[in-house]
Design a protein around this motif. Sequence first.
Motif, PDB file in Angstrom:
ATOM      1  N   ARG A 225      -4.583  13.170  -1.389  1.00  0.00           N
ATOM      2  CA  ARG A 225      -4.589  11.796  -0.515  1.00  0.00           C
ATOM      3  C   ARG A 225      -4.633  10.400  -1.534  1.00  0.00           C
ATOM      4  N   SER A 226      -3.780   9.918  -1.976  1.00  0.00           N
ATOM      5  CA  SER A 226      -3.922   9.043  -2.936  1.00  0.00           C
ATOM      6  C   SER A 226      -3.499   7.673  -2.289  1.00  0.00           C
ATOM      7  N   VAL A 227      -4.393   6.546  -2.653  1.00  0.00           N
ATOM      8  CA  VAL A 227      -3.995   5.077  -1.989  1.00  0.00           C
ATOM      9  C   VAL A 227      -3.939   4.205  -3.235  1.00  0.00           C
ATOM     10  N   PHE A 228      -2.683   3.712  -3.212  1.00  0.00           N
ATOM     11  CA  PHE A 228      -2.590   2.502  -4.177  1.00  0.00           C
ATOM     12  C   PHE A 228      -2.201   1.301  -3.504  1.00  0.00           C
ATOM     13  N   VAL A 229      -3.096   0.183  -4.070  1.00  0.00           N
ATOM     14  CA  VAL A 229      -2.641  -1.107  -3.442  1.00  0.00           C
ATOM     15  C   VAL A 229      -2.239  -2.040  -4.771  1.00  0.00           C
ATOM     16  N   ILE A 230      -1.091  -2.485  -4.290  1.00  0.00           N
ATOM     17  CA  ILE A 230      -0.190  -3.122  -5.225  1.00  0.00           C
ATOM     18  C   ILE A 230      -0.001  -4.796  -5.044  1.00  0.00           C
ATOM     19  N   GLY A 231      -0.193  -5.503  -5.995  1.00  0.00           N
ATOM     20  CA  GLY A 231      -0.248  -6.953  -5.845  1.00  0.00           C
ATOM     21  C   GLY A 231       1.207  -7.547  -5.935  1.00  0.00           C
ATOM     22  N   PRO A 232       1.374  -8.933  -5.680  1.00  0.00           N
ATOM     23  CA  PRO A 232       2.591  -9.241  -5.736  1.00  0.00           C
ATOM     24  C   PRO A 232       3.185  -9.302  -7.232  1.00  0.00           C
ATOM     25  N   ASP A 233       2.366  -9.209  -8.133  1.00  0.00           N
ATOM     26  CA  ASP A 233       2.778  -9.273  -9.544  1.00  0.00           C
ATOM     27  C   ASP A 233       3.295  -7.505  -9.895  1.00  0.00           C
ATOM     28  N   LYS A 234       3.120  -6.741  -8.704  1.00  0.00           N
ATOM     29  CA  LYS A 234       3.508  -5.169  -9.222  1.00  0.00           C
ATOM     30  C   LYS A 234       2.304  -4.642  -9.893  1.00  0.00           C
TER      31      LYS A 234
ATOM     32  N   LYS B 142      -0.321  -4.126  12.294  1.00  0.00           N
ATOM     33  CA  LYS B 142      -0.347  -5.596  12.367  1.00  0.00           C
ATOM     34  C   LYS B 142      -1.286  -6.247  11.402  1.00  0.00           C
ATOM     35  N   ASP B 143      -2.279  -5.482  11.181  1.00  0.00           N
ATOM     36  CA  ASP B 143      -3.434  -6.179  10.200  1.00  0.00           C
ATOM     37  C   ASP B 143      -2.980  -6.197   8.759  1.00  0.00           C
ATOM     38  N   PHE B 144      -2.147  -5.163   8.594  1.00  0.00           N
ATOM     39  CA  PHE B 144      -1.628  -5.237   6.977  1.00  0.00           C
ATOM     40  C   PHE B 144      -0.405  -6.477   7.200  1.00  0.00           C
TER      41      PHE B 144
ATOM     42  N   VAL C 224       0.947  -1.167  -0.075  1.00  0.00           N
ATOM     43  CA  VAL C 224       0.074   0.188   0.080  1.00  0.00           C
ATOM     44  C   VAL C 224       0.938   1.188   0.036  1.00  0.00           C
ATOM     45  N   LEU C 225       0.604   1.976  -0.974  1.00  0.00           N
ATOM     46  CA  LEU C 225       1.337   3.252  -1.026  1.00  0.00           C
ATOM     47  C   LEU C 225       0.395   4.416  -0.961  1.00  0.00           C
ATOM     48  N   PHE C 226       0.609   5.237  -0.049  1.00  0.00           N
ATOM     49  CA  PHE C 226      -0.142   6.285   0.283  1.00  0.00           C
ATOM     50  C   PHE C 226       0.253   7.671   0.599  1.00  0.00           C
TER      51      PHE C 226
ATOM     52  N   ASN D   7     -10.283   6.038   5.408  1.00  0.00           N
ATOM     53  CA  ASN D   7     -10.909   4.879   5.869  1.00  0.00           C
ATOM     54  C   ASN D   7     -10.202   3.893   5.942  1.00  0.00           C
ATOM     55  N   PHE D   8      -9.096   3.631   6.865  1.00  0.00           N
ATOM     56  CA  PHE D   8      -8.143   2.497   6.338  1.00  0.00           C
ATOM     57  C   PHE D   8      -8.718   1.195   6.832  1.00  0.00           C
ATOM     58  N   ASP D   9      -9.713   1.171   7.313  1.00  0.00           N
ATOM     59  CA  ASP D   9     -10.402  -0.146   7.610  1.00  0.00           C
ATOM     60  C   ASP D   9     -11.027  -0.563   6.233  1.00  0.00           C
ATOM     61  N   GLU D  10     -11.384   0.280   5.377  1.00  0.00           N
ATOM     62  CA  GLU D  10     -11.863  -0.012   4.277  1.00  0.00           C
ATOM     63  C   GLU D  10     -10.841  -0.207   3.334  1.00  0.00           C
ATOM     64  N   ILE D  11      -9.542   0.371   3.404  1.00  0.00           N
ATOM     65  CA  ILE D  11      -8.480  -0.500   2.675  1.00  0.00           C
ATOM     66  C   ILE D  11      -8.093  -1.748   2.878  1.00  0.00           C
ATOM     67  N   LEU D  12      -8.506  -2.251   4.161  1.00  0.00           N
ATOM     68  CA  LEU D  12      -8.119  -3.405   4.797  1.00  0.00           C
ATOM     69  C   LEU D  12      -8.927  -4.336   3.991  1.00  0.00           C
ATOM     70  N   ARG D  13     -10.424  -3.828   4.186  1.00  0.00           N
ATOM     71  CA  ARG D  13     -11.429  -4.715   3.600  1.00  0.00           C
ATOM     72  C   ARG D  13     -11.442  -4.801   1.984  1.00  0.00           C
TER      73      ARG D  13
END
Length: 210
Positions: A122-131, A57-59, A33-35, A146-152
Motif C-alpha cells: 500500500r504505497s501513497v505518493f503525494v505529488i506537487g504541481p511541479d511534479k 470532494k475534500d481532495f 495522490v497516487l496510491f 488513514n486517508f484523513d492523515e493524507i489530507l492533513r
Amino acid sequence: MAIRLGDIAPDFTAETTQGPISFHEWLGDSWGVLFSHPKDFTPVCTTELGYVAAIKKDFDQRGVKVIGLSVDPVSSHERWENDIAETQGTKVNFPMIGDPDRKVSNLYDMIHPNASDTLTVRSVFVIGPDKKVKLSITYPASTGRNFDEILRVIDSLQLTAKHKVATPANWKHGQDVIIGSSVTDEDAKKLFPQGWKTVKPYLRVLPQPK
Ligand code: BEZ
C-alpha cells in the motif's frame, strides 16, 4: 530504484477505468495522490476505495487529483467497483490504473519482494504541481490507510509551499504553526509583522497565516 522526496514523479502511460492516461498530462497543474492496492476483490482495499470515494470532494477542494492502482487489469477493477458501490455505499469516482504487467508498480517501486513477489504494497505518493514527490508512505497489506492523515499532510504541504512556516506534531488546518528554522528573527519581522510567541529561540509560534 526507490523514489525519494523531491524526485520528479516518474511519468507513464496506462489504462485506467476512465480511459488511457499519460500521467503528467493527466495531473496538469494539480496536486496528485497516487496510491496502490495489493489486489482486487480483497477486503481492506474494498473499504479503502469506498472511503476515498466518499471524501473525494475534500481532495477536490484542495485541488488534488486522486488515482488508484492495482496489479489487476481494468476489466477486473470495473467488476470490483460494483461490489465497492454495493458494500461501501459509494461509487468509485476517480480512475483506477490497471497494471497487470507491473509497469507502473515497478517504476514506483511498489512491489516489495519481502512482502510479496507479485503484489503491490500500500504505497501513497503525494505529488506537487511541479511534479515533484512531496510525500511517500508505505503501509503493509494488512493495514488499511488513514486517508484523513493524507489530507492533513496535504494541508501542511500546501501551507508550507506558500509561507515560510512548518507545522507541529498532530497539527490540523487552522491551528498555530511554527516559523521555519531557516528564517531569522529579522526576516520573520518582515514576513510576520503581526508577531509571534518565542517559546525558545528555535521555537517561534504564530497563528496559521491566511
Ligand atoms: C486486503 O485488501 O484485504 C488484503 C490484500 C492483500 C493482502 C492482505 C489483505
